[in-house]
Design a protein around this motif. Sequence first.
Motif, PDB file in Angstrom:
ATOM      1  N   GLY A  12     -45.224  11.074 -48.671  1.00 36.17           N
ATOM      2  CA  GLY A  12     -43.909  11.430 -49.206  1.00 36.17           C
ATOM      3  C   GLY A  12     -43.460  10.489 -50.305  1.00 36.17           C
ATOM      4  O   GLY A  12     -42.355   9.939 -50.251  1.00 36.17           O
ATOM      5  N   SER A  13     -44.316  10.318 -51.317  1.00 32.21           N
ATOM      6  CA  SER A  13     -44.020   9.262 -52.298  1.00 32.21           C
ATOM      7  C   SER A  13     -43.743   9.796 -53.705  1.00 32.21           C
ATOM      8  O   SER A  13     -43.870   9.060 -54.671  1.00 32.21           O
ATOM      9  N   ILE A  17     -37.488   6.619 -51.463  1.00 29.10           N
ATOM     10  CA  ILE A  17     -38.030   5.379 -50.894  1.00 29.10           C
ATOM     11  C   ILE A  17     -39.549   5.323 -51.068  1.00 29.10           C
ATOM     12  O   ILE A  17     -40.102   4.269 -51.420  1.00 29.10           O
ATOM     13  N   GLY A  18     -40.231   6.442 -50.838  1.00 28.65           N
ATOM     14  CA  GLY A  18     -41.697   6.458 -50.945  1.00 28.65           C
ATOM     15  C   GLY A  18     -42.155   6.057 -52.333  1.00 28.65           C
ATOM     16  O   GLY A  18     -43.103   5.268 -52.494  1.00 28.65           O
ATOM     17  N   ASN A  35     -48.412  10.934 -52.389  1.00 23.99           N
ATOM     18  CA  ASN A  35     -48.528  12.212 -51.665  1.00 23.99           C
ATOM     19  C   ASN A  35     -47.187  12.924 -51.549  1.00 23.99           C
ATOM     20  O   ASN A  35     -46.137  12.305 -51.481  1.00 23.99           O
ATOM     21  N   SER A  36     -47.254  14.232 -51.539  1.00 25.04           N
ATOM     22  CA  SER A  36     -46.210  15.102 -50.988  1.00 25.04           C
ATOM     23  C   SER A  36     -46.845  16.465 -50.765  1.00 25.04           C
ATOM     24  O   SER A  36     -48.064  16.601 -50.900  1.00 25.04           O
ATOM     25  N   ASN A  87     -43.982   7.452 -44.632  1.00 27.11           N
ATOM     26  CA  ASN A  87     -42.619   7.521 -45.169  1.00 27.11           C
ATOM     27  C   ASN A  87     -42.045   8.940 -45.194  1.00 27.11           C
ATOM     28  O   ASN A  87     -40.834   9.116 -45.171  1.00 27.11           O
ATOM     29  N   GLY A  89     -40.291  12.289 -44.748  1.00 27.59           N
ATOM     30  CA  GLY A  89     -39.262  12.605 -43.766  1.00 27.59           C
ATOM     31  C   GLY A  89     -38.266  13.609 -44.282  1.00 27.59           C
ATOM     32  O   GLY A  89     -38.047  13.715 -45.495  1.00 27.59           O
ATOM     33  N   ILE A 137     -41.839   3.846 -42.067  1.00 31.73           N
ATOM     34  CA  ILE A 137     -40.440   3.839 -42.510  1.00 31.73           C
ATOM     35  C   ILE A 137     -39.639   4.618 -41.469  1.00 31.73           C
ATOM     36  O   ILE A 137     -39.622   5.860 -41.464  1.00 31.73           O
ATOM     37  N   TYR A 152     -33.825  14.124 -35.782  1.00 31.03           N
ATOM     38  CA  TYR A 152     -34.104  12.961 -36.629  1.00 31.03           C
ATOM     39  C   TYR A 152     -34.117  11.681 -35.780  1.00 31.03           C
ATOM     40  O   TYR A 152     -35.029  10.848 -35.890  1.00 31.03           O
ATOM     41  N   LYS A 156     -37.246   9.274 -35.086  1.00 30.35           N
ATOM     42  CA  LYS A 156     -37.246   7.883 -35.557  1.00 30.35           C
ATOM     43  C   LYS A 156     -37.385   6.900 -34.382  1.00 30.35           C
ATOM     44  O   LYS A 156     -38.066   5.872 -34.513  1.00 30.35           O
ATOM     45  N   TYR A 184     -28.371   2.973 -44.923  1.00 33.76           N
ATOM     46  CA  TYR A 184     -28.204   3.938 -46.015  1.00 33.76           C
ATOM     47  C   TYR A 184     -28.824   3.370 -47.299  1.00 33.76           C
ATOM     48  O   TYR A 184     -28.464   2.290 -47.732  1.00 33.76           O
ATOM     49  N   VAL A 185     -29.758   4.109 -47.869  1.00 35.40           N
ATOM     50  CA  VAL A 185     -30.456   3.646 -49.081  1.00 35.40           C
ATOM     51  C   VAL A 185     -30.049   4.536 -50.248  1.00 35.40           C
ATOM     52  O   VAL A 185     -30.001   5.773 -50.109  1.00 35.40           O
ATOM     53  N   VAL A 190     -29.129  10.736 -52.117  1.00 33.51           N
ATOM     54  CA  VAL A 190     -27.860  10.162 -51.661  1.00 33.51           C
ATOM     55  C   VAL A 190     -26.884  10.114 -52.840  1.00 33.51           C
ATOM     56  O   VAL A 190     -25.711  10.476 -52.718  1.00 33.51           O
TER      57      VAL A 190
HETATM   58  P1  NAD Z   1     -36.499  11.835 -50.129  1.00 29.37           P
HETATM   59  O1  NAD Z   1     -36.125  13.229 -49.785  1.00 29.37           O
HETATM   60  O2  NAD Z   1     -36.241  11.327 -51.494  1.00 29.37           O
HETATM   61  O3  NAD Z   1     -38.026  11.569 -49.783  1.00 29.37           O
HETATM   62  C1  NAD Z   1     -38.723  12.226 -48.771  1.00 29.37           C
HETATM   63  C2  NAD Z   1     -40.162  12.344 -49.211  1.00 29.37           C
HETATM   64  O4  NAD Z   1     -40.878  13.045 -48.187  1.00 29.37           O
HETATM   65  C3  NAD Z   1     -40.301  13.151 -50.506  1.00 29.37           C
HETATM   66  O5  NAD Z   1     -41.313  12.599 -51.302  1.00 29.37           O
HETATM   67  C4  NAD Z   1     -40.717  14.530 -49.983  1.00 29.37           C
HETATM   68  O6  NAD Z   1     -41.447  15.255 -50.932  1.00 29.37           O
HETATM   69  C5  NAD Z   1     -41.583  14.103 -48.810  1.00 29.37           C
HETATM   70  N1  NAD Z   1     -41.812  15.181 -47.864  1.00 29.37           N
HETATM   71  C6  NAD Z   1     -40.921  16.008 -47.265  1.00 29.37           C
HETATM   72  N2  NAD Z   1     -41.571  16.922 -46.522  1.00 29.37           N
HETATM   73  C7  NAD Z   1     -42.887  16.649 -46.636  1.00 29.37           C
HETATM   74  C8  NAD Z   1     -44.049  17.254 -46.117  1.00 29.37           C
HETATM   75  N3  NAD Z   1     -44.002  18.325 -45.313  1.00 29.37           N
HETATM   76  N4  NAD Z   1     -45.256  16.731 -46.463  1.00 29.37           N
HETATM   77  C9  NAD Z   1     -45.344  15.667 -47.304  1.00 29.37           C
HETATM   78  N5  NAD Z   1     -44.268  15.070 -47.829  1.00 29.37           N
HETATM   79  C10 NAD Z   1     -43.053  15.551 -47.494  1.00 29.37           C
HETATM   80  O7  NAD Z   1     -35.750  10.919 -49.053  1.00 29.37           O
HETATM   81  P2  NAD Z   1     -35.786   9.344 -48.808  1.00 29.37           P
HETATM   82  O8  NAD Z   1     -34.389   8.960 -48.563  1.00 29.37           O
HETATM   83  O9  NAD Z   1     -36.556   8.630 -49.833  1.00 29.37           O
HETATM   84  O10 NAD Z   1     -36.540   9.267 -47.401  1.00 29.37           O
HETATM   85  C11 NAD Z   1     -37.806   8.680 -47.223  1.00 29.37           C
HETATM   86  C12 NAD Z   1     -37.930   8.182 -45.784  1.00 29.37           C
HETATM   87  O11 NAD Z   1     -36.966   7.160 -45.563  1.00 29.37           O
HETATM   88  C13 NAD Z   1     -37.685   9.250 -44.736  1.00 29.37           C
HETATM   89  O12 NAD Z   1     -38.587   9.097 -43.647  1.00 29.37           O
HETATM   90  C14 NAD Z   1     -36.264   8.952 -44.295  1.00 29.37           C
HETATM   91  O13 NAD Z   1     -36.020   9.396 -42.983  1.00 29.37           O
HETATM   92  C15 NAD Z   1     -36.234   7.442 -44.393  1.00 29.37           C
HETATM   93  N6  NAD Z   1     -34.905   6.861 -44.485  1.00 29.37           N
HETATM   94  C16 NAD Z   1     -34.068   7.155 -45.537  1.00 29.37           C
HETATM   95  C17 NAD Z   1     -32.796   6.570 -45.579  1.00 29.37           C
HETATM   96  C18 NAD Z   1     -31.832   6.818 -46.737  1.00 29.37           C
HETATM   97  O14 NAD Z   1     -30.658   6.431 -46.640  1.00 29.37           O
HETATM   98  N7  NAD Z   1     -32.245   7.421 -47.841  1.00 29.37           N
HETATM   99  C19 NAD Z   1     -32.397   5.715 -44.560  1.00 29.37           C
HETATM  100  C20 NAD Z   1     -33.267   5.448 -43.509  1.00 29.37           C
HETATM  101  C21 NAD Z   1     -34.522   6.021 -43.486  1.00 29.37           C
END
Ligand code: NAD
Length: 257
Positions: A12-13, A17-18, A35-36, A87, A89, A137, A152, A156, A184-185, A190
Amino acid sequence: MELKGKTAVVTGSNSGIGLGVARQLAAAGADVVMNSFTDRDEDHAMAAELAREFGVAARYVKADMSKSAECRVLIETAGACDILVNNAGIQHVAPVDEFPIAKWDAIIAINLSSAFHTTAAALPMMRAAGWGRVVNIASAHGLTASPYKSAYISAKHGVVGLSKTVALETAEDPITCNAICPGYVLTPLVEAQIPDQMKAHDMGRDQVVREVMLARQPSKEFATVEQIGGTTVFLCSDAAAQITGTTISVDGGWTAL
Ligand code: NAD
């Protein structure tokens, strides 16, 4: 370049965050497999940009983390996996008695089961290479709960449990497994919610961020993708070789409350 010669797979990069983690690992010298589940030109362009910017090998591999076989194929396709960052999610918000079954299944598959499958595929490679780091993550929601996020939070908490179990099973190998628990990131996702929240609460940006979005984050500041990436790089360093089976919160004090 502490991680030169290591290959990192980050699920998920292609955003958020990824992407931030992939960039920090590349900046530290690691080759990166991004990956995604999509297969767009811009996904491959992101990897090419990373390679150019940091002088590492980088490529993008499409694999859907909701599908067990594709999780394992991602690792096989990577060919090497010294650093695995789970990562990928998704989120869905609804009361437990109204929670759509398909959403529950998807969140458990992507946020939890994918980490089991990729880890299972990567550990033999790490053992053969004589070095490995698994960084999951998770979330502040891997340690605490909030209403309406049953899938969720279950996923987690599961990731934290999986991290501890993998750490015990690899304790005598030069492999560590830990979970980062962000609060919260500030990701593009966001950031995009801020204007709607300002409208809904009739507040300015600063007030809505402090009083609504960061109500549970005592620092009243978002964590950044660079901070999550930096924590990942630290967990990959020699200084962290005896850190295993634990969680590192990057949450501005959320879980201290
Ligand atoms: P985001 O939506 O920007 O990133 C999620 C990534 O996962 C994306 O690259 C997306 O394409 C990928 N993804 C989704 N479904 C997929 C699948 N079926 N196969 C492959 N890839 C897939 O969100 P983010 O905030 O960057 O979240 C990344 C991680 O961080 C998640 O696990 C999330 O739960 C965790 N997280 C985020 C926060 C926050 O505040 N943003 C806080 C705590 C934890």
